[in-house]
Design an enzyme around this catalytic site. Structure first.
Site, PDB file in Angstrom:
ATOM      1  N   GLU A  95       0.929  -1.313  -0.073  1.00 39.22           N
ATOM      2  CA  GLU A  95      -0.180   0.029  -0.062  1.00 39.22           C
ATOM      3  C   GLU A  95       0.783   1.363   0.185  1.00 39.22           C
ATOM      4  OE1 GLU A  95      -2.693   2.212   3.306  1.00 39.22           O
ATOM      5  OE2 GLU A  95      -3.211  -0.117   2.893  1.00 39.22           O
ATOM      6  N   THR A 128      -3.712   2.654   5.687  1.00 41.33           N
ATOM      7  CA  THR A 128      -5.089   2.358   6.345  1.00 41.33           C
ATOM      8  C   THR A 128      -5.341   1.529   7.364  1.00 41.33           C
ATOM      9  OG1 THR A 128      -5.383   0.983   4.280  1.00 41.33           O
ATOM     10  CG2 THR A 128      -5.860   3.187   4.147  1.00 41.33           C
ATOM     11  N   SER A 151       0.072 -10.097   7.779  1.00 44.52           N
ATOM     12  CA  SER A 151      -1.114  -8.836   7.695  1.00 44.52           C
ATOM     13  C   SER A 151      -0.993  -8.116   8.559  1.00 44.52           C
ATOM     14  CB  SER A 151      -2.415  -9.769   7.924  1.00 44.52           C
ATOM     15  OG  SER A 151      -3.499  -8.755   8.195  1.00 44.52           O
ATOM     16  N   SER A 172      -8.543  -9.741   6.453  1.00 45.66           N
ATOM     17  CA  SER A 172      -8.423 -10.560   5.290  1.00 45.66           C
ATOM     18  C   SER A 172      -8.592 -12.319   5.749  1.00 45.66           C
ATOM     19  CB  SER A 172      -7.070 -10.572   4.601  1.00 45.66           C
ATOM     20  OG  SER A 172      -5.974 -10.430   5.666  1.00 45.66           O
TER      21      SER A 172
END
EC number: 1.17.7.4
Length: 279
Positions: free
Chosen positions: A121, A151, A209, A251
């Protein structure tokens, strides 16, 4: 052993949209390629690869290129559109809003982004506007700055970072923008509250993650916590805990959470319900 599952578990809407779109394209018989993980979850990616998704940078390997949920630099996106017959942009809408905000505010001060510089990202963001991406406060000669965040960052950690930056420097103007995904903020809030009544917090999600890692750190402040990618990683001594709470990253599929709960039930746990999963 009492088992409680958080209300907010499973995929967020951005991840859900990305996976559903890829599966639909594969079901249509299209050769679908991408250049990395669609989402940061090993089981999800293994499933998509079994269904036919290819991770490749060779245009001859596919008819459709899908852009990952984390986004890619704008220049790269334009190049891909010239190479592939079809490009499907699955950038999460909230992530794309961050890119737009970065570009919009880049003329108002030096962009300082709270995040991991090598995260996809952040790599994509720097293709939209020049920025300093870091998680460590630092001294700078810049006088006008704009603070943004990856984010999936922790809102508390972001605020602490901005506070330290302001203490360390003599900014003439500092703009603070909250660009953290509201879905992850809500999960953060729930983990902080629910983990207080838990003896053990089980955080389910991919080991790379960012948002799952954030939840693990938060849960660890209030209870013993473990971070698992699959039910097989749950230790045998879990039975010694009176109350076990289950949380998940954005996720993480609901099916995986159900399997974790099932494993806990097999280990003498009693499911006390929640609003997050079907039983």
């Amino acid at each position: 052993m009492k088992i409680i599952v958080a209300k907010n578990v499973g995929f967020c809407f951005g991840v859900e949209r990305a996976i559903r779109t890829v599966e639909n394209l594969l079901n249509e018989g299209k050769r679908v390629v991408t250049d990395g993980e669609i989402v940061h979850n090993r089981q999800v990616m293994e499933d998509l690869l079994k269904k036919g998704l290819k991770i490749s940078s060779d245009p001859t390997d596919g008819d459709v290129f899908v852009v990952r949920a984390h986004g890619i630099p704008e220049e790269k996106l334009e190049k891909l559109r010239k190479i592939y017959p079809e490009v499907v942009d699955l950038t999460c809408p909230i992530v794309f809003q961050l890119f737009r905000t970065a570009r919009e505010y880049s003329s108002r001060g030096k962009l300082i982004v709270f995040g991991k510089r090598d995260h996809p990202e952040m790599v994509a963001l720097m293709g939209y506007a020049p920025a300093i991406v870091t998680k460590k406060p630092f001294k700078t000669e810049e006088k006008n700055v704009v603070f943004l965040s990856q984010t999936t960052s922790s809102l508390d950690e972001y605020r602490e970072f901005v506070s330290e930056m302001i203490k360390m420097n003599n900014f003439e103007k500092a703009i603070y923008l909250n660009t953290i995904c509201p879905v992850t903020v809500e999960r953060e809030r729930e983990v902080k509250e629910l983990s207080k009544i838990c003896d053990l917090s089980v955080v389910v999600g991919g080991k790379h993650s960012s948002n799952t890692g954030k939840l693990f750190r938060l849960a660890s402040r209030n209870s013993r916590a473990i971070w698992v990618e699959s039910p097989d990683e749950i230790p045998e001594d879990v039975v010694k805990y009176g109350t076990v709470c289950v949380f998940s990253g954005t996720s993480t599929p609901v099916s995986l959470i159900e399997n974790v709960v099932r494993k806990l039930e097999e280990m003498e746990g009693k499911y006390y319900g929640t609003n997050g999963i079907q039983r």
